[in-house]
Design a protein around this motif. Structure first.
Motif: not given
Length: 86
Positions: A30-31, A35-39, A53-57, A60-63
């Protein structure tokens, strides 16, 4: 519908045995997906698209994923013990 299990707990069927799970693998996958979505979102932000906004989400998911991995590391024997009960 039978009312005996509702009225008399002794008439209930036994519940299923706890399954042996590996939460480390689940949290890690999941993490990694976050990470892939964050990149991808970071690339979109750098290209000038409005994906902040999507980058912030994603961050938060990675944290949350890292915190769950830490929790799993310290509490592994609790849930492993539950899966080993007979």
């Amino acid at each position: 519908m039978k009312l005996a299990p509702i009225l008399d707990p002794g008439a209930r069927k036994p519940g299923p045995k706890p399954a042996q799970v590996d939460l480390h693998r689940v949290f890690f996958i999941g993490t990694t997906l976050w990470l892939i979505a964050g990149i991808i979102c970071l690339i979109l932000v750098l290209l000038g698209k409005h994906a902040t906004g999507a980058l912030i989400v994603c961050v938060a998911g990675m944290i949350i994923g890292v915190l769950l991995l830490i929790w799993e590391h310290f509490n592994r024997w609790y849930y492993r013990r539950l899966g080993n009960q007979k």
